[in-house]
Write a protein that holds these residues in place. Structure first.
Motif, PDB file in Angstrom:
ATOM      1  N   PHE A 160       8.222 -14.957   1.980  1.00  0.00           N
ATOM      2  CA  PHE A 160       8.857 -13.770   1.408  1.00  0.00           C
ATOM      3  C   PHE A 160      10.360 -13.827   1.612  1.00  0.00           C
ATOM      4  CE2 PHE A 160      10.563  -9.453   1.834  1.00  0.00           C
ATOM      5  CZ  PHE A 160      10.232  -8.954   0.585  1.00  0.00           C
ATOM      6  N   LYS A 161      11.092 -13.537   0.542  1.00  0.00           N
ATOM      7  CA  LYS A 161      12.549 -13.523   0.587  1.00  0.00           C
ATOM      8  C   LYS A 161      13.009 -12.152   0.110  1.00  0.00           C
ATOM      9  CE  LYS A 161      13.152 -18.498  -0.100  1.00  0.00           C
ATOM     10  NZ  LYS A 161      11.720 -18.791   0.037  1.00  0.00           N
ATOM     11  N   GLY A 162      13.195 -11.255   1.059  1.00  0.00           N
ATOM     12  CA  GLY A 162      13.569  -9.890   0.719  1.00  0.00           C
ATOM     13  C   GLY A 162      15.049  -9.652   0.869  1.00  0.00           C
ATOM     14  N   ASP A 163      15.828 -10.045  -0.135  1.00  0.00           N
ATOM     15  CA  ASP A 163      17.276  -9.928  -0.006  1.00  0.00           C
ATOM     16  C   ASP A 163      17.838  -8.698  -0.721  1.00  0.00           C
ATOM     17  OD1 ASP A 163      16.672 -10.850  -2.502  1.00  0.00           O
ATOM     18  OD2 ASP A 163      18.081 -12.520  -2.503  1.00  0.00           O
ATOM     19  N   THR A 164      16.974  -7.854  -1.283  1.00  0.00           N
ATOM     20  CA  THR A 164      17.426  -6.609  -1.896  1.00  0.00           C
ATOM     21  C   THR A 164      16.475  -5.482  -1.502  1.00  0.00           C
ATOM     22  OG1 THR A 164      16.128  -6.842  -3.932  1.00  0.00           O
ATOM     23  CG2 THR A 164      18.318  -7.885  -3.895  1.00  0.00           C
ATOM     24  N   HIS A 165      16.960  -4.257  -1.637  1.00  0.00           N
ATOM     25  CA  HIS A 165      16.117  -3.104  -1.327  1.00  0.00           C
ATOM     26  C   HIS A 165      14.899  -3.067  -2.244  1.00  0.00           C
ATOM     27  CE1 HIS A 165      19.021  -1.362   1.446  1.00  0.00           C
ATOM     28  NE2 HIS A 165      19.962  -1.630   0.564  1.00  0.00           N
ATOM     29  N   SER A 166      15.117  -3.311  -3.539  1.00  0.00           N
ATOM     30  CA  SER A 166      14.006  -3.213  -4.491  1.00  0.00           C
ATOM     31  C   SER A 166      12.930  -4.252  -4.213  1.00  0.00           C
ATOM     32  CB  SER A 166      14.524  -3.354  -5.925  1.00  0.00           C
ATOM     33  OG  SER A 166      15.155  -4.609  -6.120  1.00  0.00           O
ATOM     34  N   LYS A 167      13.326  -5.458  -3.797  1.00  0.00           N
ATOM     35  CA  LYS A 167      12.334  -6.496  -3.499  1.00  0.00           C
ATOM     36  C   LYS A 167      11.468  -6.111  -2.303  1.00  0.00           C
ATOM     37  CE  LYS A 167      14.645 -10.607  -5.374  1.00  0.00           C
ATOM     38  NZ  LYS A 167      15.243 -11.931  -5.037  1.00  0.00           N
ATOM     39  N   VAL A 168      12.090  -5.521  -1.300  1.00  0.00           N
ATOM     40  CA  VAL A 168      11.330  -5.130  -0.112  1.00  0.00           C
ATOM     41  C   VAL A 168      10.425  -3.942  -0.444  1.00  0.00           C
ATOM     42  CG1 VAL A 168      11.477  -4.370   2.282  1.00  0.00           C
ATOM     43  CG2 VAL A 168      13.140  -6.012   1.387  1.00  0.00           C
ATOM     44  N   ILE A 169      10.952  -2.987  -1.215  1.00  0.00           N
ATOM     45  CA  ILE A 169      10.139  -1.837  -1.626  1.00  0.00           C
ATOM     46  C   ILE A 169       8.939  -2.296  -2.447  1.00  0.00           C
ATOM     47  CG2 ILE A 169      10.109   0.223  -3.081  1.00  0.00           C
ATOM     48  CD1 ILE A 169      13.058   0.672  -2.224  1.00  0.00           C
ATOM     49  N   ASN A 170       9.178  -3.186  -3.412  1.00  0.00           N
ATOM     50  CA  ASN A 170       8.078  -3.712  -4.223  1.00  0.00           C
ATOM     51  C   ASN A 170       7.127  -4.546  -3.378  1.00  0.00           C
ATOM     52  OD1 ASN A 170       9.145  -2.503  -6.520  1.00  0.00           O
ATOM     53  ND2 ASN A 170      10.280  -4.336  -7.137  1.00  0.00           N
ATOM     54  N   GLY A 171       7.686  -5.283  -2.409  1.00  0.00           N
ATOM     55  CA  GLY A 171       6.846  -6.080  -1.522  1.00  0.00           C
ATOM     56  C   GLY A 171       5.904  -5.219  -0.712  1.00  0.00           C
ATOM     57  N   LEU A 172       6.389  -4.064  -0.265  1.00  0.00           N
ATOM     58  CA  LEU A 172       5.527  -3.155   0.485  1.00  0.00           C
ATOM     59  C   LEU A 172       4.315  -2.751  -0.339  1.00  0.00           C
ATOM     60  CD1 LEU A 172       4.790  -1.328   2.835  1.00  0.00           C
ATOM     61  CD2 LEU A 172       6.412   0.370   1.966  1.00  0.00           C
ATOM     62  N   GLY A 173       4.511  -2.620  -1.650  1.00  0.00           N
ATOM     63  CA  GLY A 173       3.393  -2.253  -2.512  1.00  0.00           C
ATOM     64  C   GLY A 173       2.255  -3.258  -2.476  1.00  0.00           C
ATOM     65  N   THR A 174       2.563  -4.511  -2.145  1.00  0.00           N
ATOM     66  CA  THR A 174       1.516  -5.548  -2.129  1.00  0.00           C
ATOM     67  C   THR A 174       0.682  -5.531  -0.858  1.00  0.00           C
ATOM     68  OG1 THR A 174       2.948  -7.248  -1.133  1.00  0.00           O
ATOM     69  CG2 THR A 174       3.007  -7.026  -3.537  1.00  0.00           C
ATOM     70  N   ILE A 175       1.194  -4.903   0.209  1.00  0.00           N
ATOM     71  CA  ILE A 175       0.458  -4.880   1.478  1.00  0.00           C
ATOM     72  C   ILE A 175       0.274  -3.461   2.013  1.00  0.00           C
ATOM     73  CG2 ILE A 175       0.982  -7.237   2.227  1.00  0.00           C
ATOM     74  CD1 ILE A 175       2.965  -4.454   3.747  1.00  0.00           C
ATOM     75  N   ARG A 176       0.616  -2.487   1.184  1.00  0.00           N
ATOM     76  CA  ARG A 176       0.553  -1.094   1.617  1.00  0.00           C
ATOM     77  C   ARG A 176      -0.824  -0.710   2.144  1.00  0.00           C
ATOM     78  NH1 ARG A 176      -1.843   2.706  -0.641  1.00  0.00           N
ATOM     79  NH2 ARG A 176      -2.020   1.610  -2.634  1.00  0.00           N
ATOM     80  N   ASN A 177      -1.882  -1.186   1.470  1.00  0.00           N
ATOM     81  CA  ASN A 177      -3.236  -0.792   1.866  1.00  0.00           C
ATOM     82  C   ASN A 177      -3.653  -1.368   3.217  1.00  0.00           C
ATOM     83  OD1 ASN A 177      -3.304  -3.404   0.825  1.00  0.00           O
ATOM     84  ND2 ASN A 177      -5.401  -3.220   0.135  1.00  0.00           N
ATOM     85  N   LEU A 178      -2.856  -2.296   3.773  1.00  0.00           N
ATOM     86  CA  LEU A 178      -3.154  -2.846   5.095  1.00  0.00           C
ATOM     87  C   LEU A 178      -2.545  -2.008   6.210  1.00  0.00           C
ATOM     88  CD1 LEU A 178      -2.499  -6.653   4.435  1.00  0.00           C
ATOM     89  CD2 LEU A 178      -4.700  -5.462   4.417  1.00  0.00           C
ATOM     90  N   LEU A 179      -1.611  -1.138   5.883  1.00  0.00           N
ATOM     91  CA  LEU A 179      -0.855  -0.415   6.900  1.00  0.00           C
ATOM     92  C   LEU A 179      -1.590   0.842   7.361  1.00  0.00           C
ATOM     93  CD1 LEU A 179       2.793  -0.697   5.531  1.00  0.00           C
ATOM     94  CD2 LEU A 179       1.549  -2.238   7.053  1.00  0.00           C
ATOM     95  N   PRO A 180      -1.287   1.301   8.560  1.00  0.00           N
ATOM     96  CA  PRO A 180      -1.925   2.514   9.082  1.00  0.00           C
ATOM     97  C   PRO A 180      -1.299   3.778   8.484  1.00  0.00           C
ATOM     98  CG  PRO A 180      -0.369   1.668  10.683  1.00  0.00           C
ATOM     99  CD  PRO A 180      -0.402   0.660   9.565  1.00  0.00           C
ATOM    100  N   HIS A 181      -2.022   4.845   8.574  1.00  0.00           N
ATOM    101  CA  HIS A 181      -1.531   6.168   8.201  1.00  0.00           C
ATOM    102  C   HIS A 181      -0.381   6.550   9.132  1.00  0.00           C
ATOM    103  CE1 HIS A 181      -1.747  10.441   7.118  1.00  0.00           C
ATOM    104  NE2 HIS A 181      -1.710  10.723   8.410  1.00  0.00           N
ATOM    105  N   PRO A 182       0.713   7.146   8.604  1.00  0.00           N
ATOM    106  CA  PRO A 182       0.936   7.569   7.222  1.00  0.00           C
ATOM    107  C   PRO A 182       1.751   6.575   6.392  1.00  0.00           C
ATOM    108  CG  PRO A 182       2.564   8.591   8.626  1.00  0.00           C
ATOM    109  CD  PRO A 182       1.720   7.736   9.534  1.00  0.00           C
TER     110      PRO A 182
END
Length: 345
Positions: free
Chosen positions: A142-164
């Motif tokens: 993963f190469k997260g060099d912009t805010h949008s890339k990291v935000i979009n990247g979170l969308g790919t693993i969001r379901n693995l993260l704990p609440h909230p």
């Protein structure tokens, strides 16, 4: 939206009617300016996040780390990642420094109103860097060099993260977004600007309201950009709707919210958090809320890396921090929260 310019005499008369001079000036160009409502909403979102974190994962850093470890044990596969370890540990260290910065504001009672926007920015970058570390531990390259890339990247693993942190607003059709807390699908929105009632129902409702508001804000931003670029008056036609729909996000996540929160702190919030005579008693509580939420993001990332890479690297990281973190010999209280985490490894 544009507003008709008023004469200098009219502006002067209207400003004199207001309790605060600068507030009156701003309302001349933005009649919807409502700093009291904006401040209450900003405080409530962070307080709701902190409340849910404590109720779900415990009140101490150690309890939260152990909770996240247990969560990832069921959801994340252990795996040796082929990547430069600096791409994991570097962002995680940056996340820690932002957590410690907010902790220093709290421990040293540097909670003057004009420090609050800086605290919000620290909170965002603690979260931002923690998510980079998680994404790299998951994907390796993963190469997260912009805010949008990291935000979009979170969308790919969001379901693995704990609440909230797994919160989401999913787009249904057009501009309609449905906010959801996956762990609590029956939760319903509550008024973000109303006083917080210290209940899980209200905390979850306010979190839902903020992510729905962020989805609406993002949609408006996209439409405004399209209006400027293509000189669009409205989105009633099918062609304009398709142009809009191509650019709307399929979902809005926690980092979208944090980015919006940070952006407001760079602009509007620096005004309403530091201006006016009310609410000064909220400062220390608000800074502590920012600290707890930022710290939880770091703790979550550390637990994720622990699951992916194993305990040896995490133990070495914490030991190295203890030996080489500059200034730790004069740190105290919440500035030393990371020392408690080793007990869970």
């Amino acid at each position: 939206m544009s507003y008709k310019a008023e004469s200098a005499d009219t502006v002067k008369q209207n400003i004199q009617k207001t309790e605060y001079w600068l507030d009156g000036i701003i309302k001349q160009t933005n009649p919807k300016w409502d700093p009291e409502r904006a401040m209450q909403s900003s405080i409530n979102w962070m307080r709701a996040l902190r409340y849910e974190i404590a109720q779900e994962h415990g009140y101490t850093s150690k309890e939260q780390f152990c909770s996240c470890q247990q969560h990832f044990a069921d959801k994340v596969e252990k795996k040796h990642i082929k990547t430069q370890l600096a791409n994991i540990w570097g962002p995680l260290f940056h996340s820690l420094t932002f957590c410690l910065s907010i902790g220093s504001l709290f421990e040293k009672d540097a909670t003057s109103p004009w420090m609050l926007p800086s605290g919000i920015i620290m909170n965002y970058y603690a979260s931002f860097n923690a998510i980079i570390s998680i994404l790299t531990a998951q994907n390796g390259d993963f190469k997260g060099d912009t805010h949008s890339k990291v935000i979009n990247g979170l969308g790919t693993i969001r379901n693995l993260l704990p609440h909230p942190l797994n919160m989401v607003a999913e787009r249904q059709e057009g501009e309609i977004y449905i906010p959801l807390l996956p762990n609590y699908p029956d939760a319903v929105k509550s008024k973000l600007e109303a006083s917080f009632s210290d209940t899980r129902e209200d905390a979850q409702g306010k979190i839902l309201s903020y992510i729905k508001g962020t989805a609406d804000w993002k949609s408006k931003e996209i439409k405004d950009n399209l209006r400027r670029k293509y000189r669009i008056d409205n989105f009633k036609s099918k062609a304009n709707q398709e142009l809009r729909n191509e650019r709307l996000h399929s979902e809005i996540n926690y980092l979208n919210c944090a980015f919006r929160y940070r952006g407001k702190a760079n602009y509007r919030d620096s005004m309403f958090l530091a201006y006016g005579r009310k609410h000064s008693w909220l400062n220390a509580q608000f800074v502590d809320d920012l600290r707890i939420v930022a710290t939880f993001c770091f703790i979550c990332a550390l637990a994720y890396v622990h699951r992916r890479l194993g305990e040896e690297n995490v133990r070495l990281f914490l030991k190295d921090i203890e030996d080489h973190l500059r200034g730790s010999d004069v740190a105290s209280g919440s500035e030393l929260f990371w020392k408690d985490l080793a007990a869970c490894i």
